[in-house]
Design an enzyme around this catalytic site. Structure first.
Site, PDB file in Angstrom:
ATOM      1  N   CYS A 242       0.854  -1.208   0.000  1.00  0.00           N
ATOM      2  CA  CYS A 242       0.000   0.000   0.000  1.00  0.00           C
ATOM      3  C   CYS A 242       0.884   1.250   0.000  1.00  0.00           C
ATOM      4  CB  CYS A 242      -0.906   0.031   1.235  1.00  0.00           C
ATOM      5  SG  CYS A 242      -1.911  -1.448   1.427  1.00  0.00           S
ATOM      6  N   ARG A 247       3.387   6.249  -2.090  1.00  0.00           N
ATOM      7  CA  ARG A 247       4.669   6.891  -2.412  1.00  0.00           C
ATOM      8  C   ARG A 247       4.696   7.323  -3.876  1.00  0.00           C
ATOM      9  NH1 ARG A 247       8.269   2.237   0.668  1.00  0.00           N
ATOM     10  NH2 ARG A 247       7.923   3.002   2.811  1.00  0.00           N
ATOM     11  N   LEU A 342      11.882  35.395  -1.395  1.00  0.00           N
ATOM     12  CA  LEU A 342      10.776  36.309  -1.084  1.00  0.00           C
ATOM     13  C   LEU A 342      11.115  37.287   0.047  1.00  0.00           C
ATOM     14  CD1 LEU A 342       7.897  33.669  -1.227  1.00  0.00           C
ATOM     15  CD2 LEU A 342       8.356  35.449  -2.927  1.00  0.00           C
ATOM     16  N   GLU A 367       5.625   8.216   4.888  1.00  0.00           N
ATOM     17  CA  GLU A 367       5.754   7.271   3.759  1.00  0.00           C
ATOM     18  C   GLU A 367       7.211   6.859   3.538  1.00  0.00           C
ATOM     19  OE1 GLU A 367       3.903   5.480   2.190  1.00  0.00           O
ATOM     20  OE2 GLU A 367       1.902   6.256   2.606  1.00  0.00           O
TER      21      GLU A 367
HETATM   22  P1  TGC Z   1      11.272  -6.438   4.161  1.00  0.00           P
HETATM   23  O1  TGC Z   1      11.866  -7.777   4.486  1.00  0.00           O
HETATM   24  O2  TGC Z   1      12.044  -5.514   3.325  1.00  0.00           O
HETATM   25  O3  TGC Z   1       9.855  -6.646   3.449  1.00  0.00           O
HETATM   26  C1  TGC Z   1       8.883  -7.570   3.888  1.00  0.00           C
HETATM   27  C2  TGC Z   1       8.145  -8.041   2.648  1.00  0.00           C
HETATM   28  O4  TGC Z   1       7.536  -6.936   1.999  1.00  0.00           O
HETATM   29  C3  TGC Z   1       8.038  -6.775   0.658  1.00  0.00           C
HETATM   30  N1  TGC Z   1       8.217  -5.314   0.453  1.00  0.00           N
HETATM   31  C4  TGC Z   1       7.428  -4.566  -0.318  1.00  0.00           C
HETATM   32  N2  TGC Z   1       6.392  -4.881  -1.103  1.00  0.00           N
HETATM   33  C5  TGC Z   1       5.797  -3.869  -1.792  1.00  0.00           C
HETATM   34  N3  TGC Z   1       6.177  -2.582  -1.697  1.00  0.00           N
HETATM   35  C6  TGC Z   1       7.220  -2.235  -0.905  1.00  0.00           C
HETATM   36  N4  TGC Z   1       7.580  -0.951  -0.809  1.00  0.00           N
HETATM   37  C7  TGC Z   1       7.888  -3.244  -0.177  1.00  0.00           C
HETATM   38  N5  TGC Z   1       8.937  -3.248   0.687  1.00  0.00           N
HETATM   39  C8  TGC Z   1       9.124  -4.518   1.048  1.00  0.00           C
HETATM   40  C9  TGC Z   1       9.372  -7.511   0.658  1.00  0.00           C
HETATM   41  O5  TGC Z   1       9.711  -7.943  -0.641  1.00  0.00           O
HETATM   42  C10 TGC Z   1       9.077  -8.659   1.591  1.00  0.00           C
HETATM   43  O6  TGC Z   1       8.288  -9.603   0.878  1.00  0.00           O
HETATM   44  P2  TGC Z   1       8.465 -11.182   1.170  1.00  0.00           P
HETATM   45  O7  TGC Z   1       7.509 -11.812   0.215  1.00  0.00           O
HETATM   46  O8  TGC Z   1       9.902 -11.464   0.870  1.00  0.00           O
HETATM   47  O9  TGC Z   1       8.119 -11.363   2.596  1.00  0.00           O
HETATM   48  O10 TGC Z   1      10.833  -5.774   5.525  1.00  0.00           O
HETATM   49  P3  TGC Z   1      11.697  -4.991   6.601  1.00  0.00           P
HETATM   50  O11 TGC Z   1      11.062  -5.251   7.926  1.00  0.00           O
HETATM   51  O12 TGC Z   1      13.157  -5.300   6.427  1.00  0.00           O
HETATM   52  O13 TGC Z   1      11.412  -3.453   6.271  1.00  0.00           O
HETATM   53  C11 TGC Z   1      11.928  -2.841   5.204  1.00  0.00           C
HETATM   54  C12 TGC Z   1      11.599  -1.313   5.198  1.00  0.00           C
HETATM   55  C13 TGC Z   1      12.472  -0.570   6.189  1.00  0.00           C
HETATM   56  C14 TGC Z   1      11.926  -0.856   3.792  1.00  0.00           C
HETATM   57  C15 TGC Z   1      10.112  -1.070   5.511  1.00  0.00           C
HETATM   58  O14 TGC Z   1       9.829  -1.414   6.808  1.00  0.00           O
HETATM   59  C16 TGC Z   1       9.712   0.363   5.280  1.00  0.00           C
HETATM   60  O15 TGC Z   1       9.345   0.738   4.155  1.00  0.00           O
HETATM   61  N6  TGC Z   1       9.712   1.239   6.345  1.00  0.00           N
HETATM   62  C17 TGC Z   1       9.170   2.579   6.250  1.00  0.00           C
HETATM   63  C18 TGC Z   1       7.772   2.593   6.836  1.00  0.00           C
HETATM   64  C19 TGC Z   1       6.869   3.605   6.208  1.00  0.00           C
HETATM   65  O16 TGC Z   1       7.105   4.105   5.125  1.00  0.00           O
HETATM   66  N7  TGC Z   1       5.756   3.887   6.851  1.00  0.00           N
HETATM   67  C20 TGC Z   1       4.752   4.709   6.283  1.00  0.00           C
HETATM   68  C21 TGC Z   1       3.486   4.637   7.086  1.00  0.00           C
HETATM   69  S1  TGC Z   1       2.059   5.238   6.249  1.00  0.00           S
HETATM   70  C22 TGC Z   1       2.297   6.874   6.096  1.00  0.00           C
HETATM   71  O17 TGC Z   1       3.290   7.441   6.394  1.00  0.00           O
HETATM   72  C23 TGC Z   1       1.146   7.590   5.512  1.00  0.00           C
HETATM   73  S2  TGC Z   1       1.375   9.253   5.235  1.00  0.00           S
HETATM   74  C24 TGC Z   1      -0.077   9.455   4.415  1.00  0.00           C
HETATM   75  C25 TGC Z   1      -0.332  10.758   3.864  1.00  0.00           C
HETATM   76  O18 TGC Z   1      -0.820  11.617   4.597  1.00  0.00           O
HETATM   77  O19 TGC Z   1      -0.097  10.944   2.627  1.00  0.00           O
HETATM   78  P1  FAD Z   2      11.647   6.896  13.306  1.00  0.00           P
HETATM   79  O1  FAD Z   2      11.358   5.642  12.587  1.00  0.00           O
HETATM   80  O2  FAD Z   2      11.785   6.846  14.777  1.00  0.00           O
HETATM   81  O3  FAD Z   2      12.968   7.537  12.682  1.00  0.00           O
HETATM   82  C1  FAD Z   2      13.705   8.547  13.354  1.00  0.00           C
HETATM   83  C2  FAD Z   2      14.954   8.902  12.518  1.00  0.00           C
HETATM   84  O4  FAD Z   2      15.787   7.743  12.391  1.00  0.00           O
HETATM   85  C3  FAD Z   2      14.615   9.324  11.085  1.00  0.00           C
HETATM   86  O5  FAD Z   2      15.447  10.404  10.721  1.00  0.00           O
HETATM   87  C4  FAD Z   2      14.960   8.102  10.248  1.00  0.00           C
HETATM   88  O6  FAD Z   2      15.329   8.404   8.913  1.00  0.00           O
HETATM   89  C5  FAD Z   2      16.158   7.561  11.022  1.00  0.00           C
HETATM   90  N1  FAD Z   2      16.382   6.128  10.762  1.00  0.00           N
HETATM   91  C6  FAD Z   2      15.460   5.126  10.827  1.00  0.00           C
HETATM   92  N2  FAD Z   2      16.044   3.946  10.536  1.00  0.00           N
HETATM   93  C7  FAD Z   2      17.341   4.209  10.266  1.00  0.00           C
HETATM   94  C8  FAD Z   2      18.468   3.403   9.891  1.00  0.00           C
HETATM   95  N3  FAD Z   2      18.353   2.091   9.722  1.00  0.00           N
HETATM   96  N4  FAD Z   2      19.654   4.013   9.712  1.00  0.00           N
HETATM   97  C9  FAD Z   2      19.794   5.350   9.886  1.00  0.00           C
HETATM   98  N5  FAD Z   2      18.770   6.175  10.233  1.00  0.00           N
HETATM   99  C10 FAD Z   2      17.569   5.596  10.423  1.00  0.00           C
HETATM  100  N6  FAD Z   2       1.772   6.685   9.463  1.00  0.00           N
HETATM  101  C11 FAD Z   2       0.729   5.863   9.206  1.00  0.00           C
HETATM  102  O7  FAD Z   2       0.785   4.661   9.450  1.00  0.00           O
HETATM  103  N7  FAD Z   2      -0.424   6.373   8.682  1.00  0.00           N
HETATM  104  C12 FAD Z   2      -0.574   7.683   8.392  1.00  0.00           C
HETATM  105  O8  FAD Z   2      -1.637   8.087   7.894  1.00  0.00           O
HETATM  106  C13 FAD Z   2       0.492   8.565   8.671  1.00  0.00           C
HETATM  107  N8  FAD Z   2       0.348   9.903   8.480  1.00  0.00           N
HETATM  108  C14 FAD Z   2       1.327  10.756   8.895  1.00  0.00           C
HETATM  109  C15 FAD Z   2       1.117  12.139   8.863  1.00  0.00           C
HETATM  110  C16 FAD Z   2       2.086  13.020   9.327  1.00  0.00           C
HETATM  111  C17 FAD Z   2       1.815  14.484   9.324  1.00  0.00           C
HETATM  112  C18 FAD Z   2       3.334  12.516   9.785  1.00  0.00           C
HETATM  113  C19 FAD Z   2       4.411  13.458  10.244  1.00  0.00           C
HETATM  114  C20 FAD Z   2       3.555  11.160   9.831  1.00  0.00           C
HETATM  115  C21 FAD Z   2       2.550  10.260   9.413  1.00  0.00           C
HETATM  116  N9  FAD Z   2       2.715   8.869   9.516  1.00  0.00           N
HETATM  117  C22 FAD Z   2       1.682   8.022   9.237  1.00  0.00           C
HETATM  118  C23 FAD Z   2       3.896   8.331  10.176  1.00  0.00           C
HETATM  119  C24 FAD Z   2       5.145   8.265   9.295  1.00  0.00           C
HETATM  120  O9  FAD Z   2       5.049   7.240   8.352  1.00  0.00           O
HETATM  121  C25 FAD Z   2       6.353   8.059  10.210  1.00  0.00           C
HETATM  122  O10 FAD Z   2       6.535   9.258  10.912  1.00  0.00           O
HETATM  123  C26 FAD Z   2       7.598   7.685   9.454  1.00  0.00           C
HETATM  124  O11 FAD Z   2       7.484   6.399   8.888  1.00  0.00           O
HETATM  125  C27 FAD Z   2       8.852   7.724  10.346  1.00  0.00           C
HETATM  126  O12 FAD Z   2       8.625   7.079  11.557  1.00  0.00           O
HETATM  127  P2  FAD Z   2       8.977   7.828  12.947  1.00  0.00           P
HETATM  128  O13 FAD Z   2       8.375   9.161  12.918  1.00  0.00           O
HETATM  129  O14 FAD Z   2       8.598   6.938  14.046  1.00  0.00           O
HETATM  130  O15 FAD Z   2      10.552   8.005  12.921  1.00  0.00           O
END
Ligand code: TGC
Ligand code: FAD
Length: 387
Positions: A242, A247, A342, A367
């Site tokens: 998702c 992204r 600005l 994200e």
């Molecule tokens: P990892 O072993 O890498 O992956 C587990 C399984 O998932 C697959 N996979 C993906 N599949 C699709 N899309 C991706 N981007 C994928 N990344 C990984 C992978 O191939 C594997 O599959 P399988 O079949 O081998 O099991 O898992 P990991 O635990 O080592 O984590 C990797 C990492 C750090 C890249 C992942 O945890 C990550 O992306 N962390 C960042 C979390 C994040 O972005 N959170 C966002 C929360 S939502 C949000 O912020 C909403 S903002 C909304 C808004 O207002 O717009």
């Molecule tokens: P952390 O994971 O604690 O990271 C802290 C710092 O450590 C960062 O600078 C990071 O880059 C760094 N870091 C992490 N891992 C490493 C590494 N291996 N090596 C070196 N540096 C590292 N989440 C949802 O699920 N749903 C939503 O709808 C959603 N909406 C959001 C809306 C807003 C306005 C904001 C601010 C965030 C939202 N998020 C949501 C959460 C967002 O996805 C997280 O904030 C983001 O994934 C980072 O997690 P964290 O804030 O806990 O930072």
């Protein structure tokens, strides 16, 4: 012959087909007429303009790249253009649409049963049901694999305990897509407003994305029927897929924010008189504007090729990471640069650049932070996971 369009220097628009151009134009008009006039005030008042929701639905933006179920069935380039135009208005408005589309309707469509799709998607497409996506937890969003929220089976139901943090749309959502660890690995649930033990509370004092709602979600022995579990979702790959969708939209959206800032800088530089000439007569300002246009042009071409790959079914998630990282970094740097061009006025909401810059501080974190995306690309290059 007129020179290149400063806001689209390589005429990337000419690479769009008629339908894609029409989508860009219609959403662009909506943003000019309905979003930009109100958005600075919303940002100042820390208010999400919920009154826009019926219009966003009317424009067919919810689930716009899903076929059927009352959705518009546009291609992915169109979805990107929607995000680009919306974020030219404000990242918060684009966020709202990203969450409804990529983070809520997408998982129901991809991982839900046919019955679940029919139950929720048409209502969500019409904007009558709003969603939020709960993955991040207080103890570290970058590593969702260590989530503490748990689901345990209890007869035909599931019992969910835990909490989620930083959840966009949390308090206005009718349903939450909630990811929880279980004995069967990570599972996805549709938790509905009003379920006993489920509560959402707003996070206050944000200096970024102020025209967007951000909440905490709490689950205290919430009983969720099996009918609300997404049957196709098993393991962390499901929520991460998702994120790939969202992204993708953000990589396009950031271009919109940067373009809005560029337009503001061009207007200012051509009218601000200092040292007996307008600012645009100075070499430094021209170099800064040229550099902004270089960066935006690169981002535009990158996003379009990403969209074409996605529409051809060939896009890989590491490519999305490169685009999210590049384009959001570009937009944040551009917004900060324009804020400086600005002068003092740039620190006020009389201009858009400071609002975009502050918003993009969230966009670069959510994200997947910039570091996480660098490491995803690094892993794709080396085959080694260095998180
Ligand atoms: P990892 O072993 O890498 O992956 C587990 C399984 O998932 C697959 N996979 C993906 N599949 C699709 N899309 C991706 N981007 C994928 N990344 C990984 C992978 O191939 C594997 O599959 P399988 O079949 O081998 O099991 O898992 P990991 O635990 O080592 O984590 C990797 C990492 C750090 C890249 C992942 O945890 C990550 O992306 N962390 C960042 C979390 C994040 O972005 N959170 C966002 C929360 S939502 C949000 O912020 C909403 S903002 C909304 C808004 O207002 O717009
Ligand atoms: P952390 O994971 O604690 O990271 C802290 C710092 O450590 C960062 O600078 C990071 O880059 C760094 N870091 C992490 N891992 C490493 C590494 N291996 N090596 C070196 N540096 C590292 N989440 C949802 O699920 N749903 C939503 O709808 C959603 N909406 C959001 C809306 C807003 C306005 C904001 C601010 C965030 C939202 N998020 C949501 C959460 C967002 O996805 C997280 O904030 C983001 O994934 C980072 O997690 P964290 O804030 O806990 O930072």
């Amino acid at each position: 012959m007129a020179g290149p369009d400063p806001l689209d220097f390589y005429d990337v628009r000419s690479l769009l087909d008629d339908d894609e151009q029409e989508v860009q134009d219609s959403i662009g008009r909506f943003v000019d007429e309905q979003v930009i006039p109100i958005i600075s005030d919303c940002f100042e008042r820390d208010h999400f303009p919920v009154e826009l929701v019926p219009q966003l639905a009317e424009l067919g933006l919810f689930g716009c790249n899903i076929e059927g179920y009352g959705c518009a069935g546009l291609n992915n380039v169109c979805y990107g253009l929607v995000c680009q135009e919306l974020e030219r208005g404000d990242s918060g408005v684009r966020s709202f649409v990203s969450v409804q589309n990529s983070l809520c309707m997408y998982p129901i469509h991809r991982y839900g049963s046919e019955e679940q799709r029919r139950r929720w998607l048409p209502e969500m497409a019409a904007g009558r049901l709003l969603g939020c996506f709960g993955l991040t937890e207080p103890d570290g969003g970058s590593d969702p694999g260590t989530m503490k929220t748990r689901a345990r089976r209890d007869g035909d139901d599931w019992i969910i305990n835990g909490s989620k943090m930083w959840i966009t749309n949390g308090t206005i959502a009718d349903l939450a897509i909630v990811w929880a660890a279980s004995d069967e690995g990570v599972l996805g649930f549709v938790v509905e407003k009003g379920m006993k033990g489920y509560e959402a509370r707003d996070i206050r004092r944000k200096m970024s994305l102020r025209a967007s709602i951000t909440s905490e979600l709490f689950f205290d022995e919430v009983r969720v029927p099996e009918a609300n579990r997404l049957p196709g979702a098993h393991g962390l790959g499901a929520p991460l897929s998702c994120l790939t969708q969202a992204r993708f939209g953000i990589a396009w959206g950031a271009i919109g924010a940067a373009t809005a800032c560029l337009a503001e800088a061009l207007e200012f530089a051509s009218s601000r008189v200092l040292f007996g000439r307008t600012l645009d007569h100075t070499q430094t300002i021209q170099r800064r504007l040229a550099d902004i246009v270089r960066r935006i042009t690169n981002a535009r071409l990158l996003a379009l090729q990403l969209g074409r790959l996605k529409d051809a079914g060939r896009m890989q998630f590491a490519q999305v990471s490169l685009a999210k990282w590049n384009n959001v970094r570009m937009a944040l740097d551009v917004a900060r640069e324009v804020r400086d061009i600005l002068g003092a006025g740039g620190v006020t909401l009389d201009y858009h650049a400071i609002r975009h810059a502050l918003n993009l501080e969230s966009v670069i974190t959510y994200e997947g932070t910039e570091t996480i995306h660098e490491l995803i690309v690094g892993r794709a290059l080396t085959g080694v996971s260095a998180f």
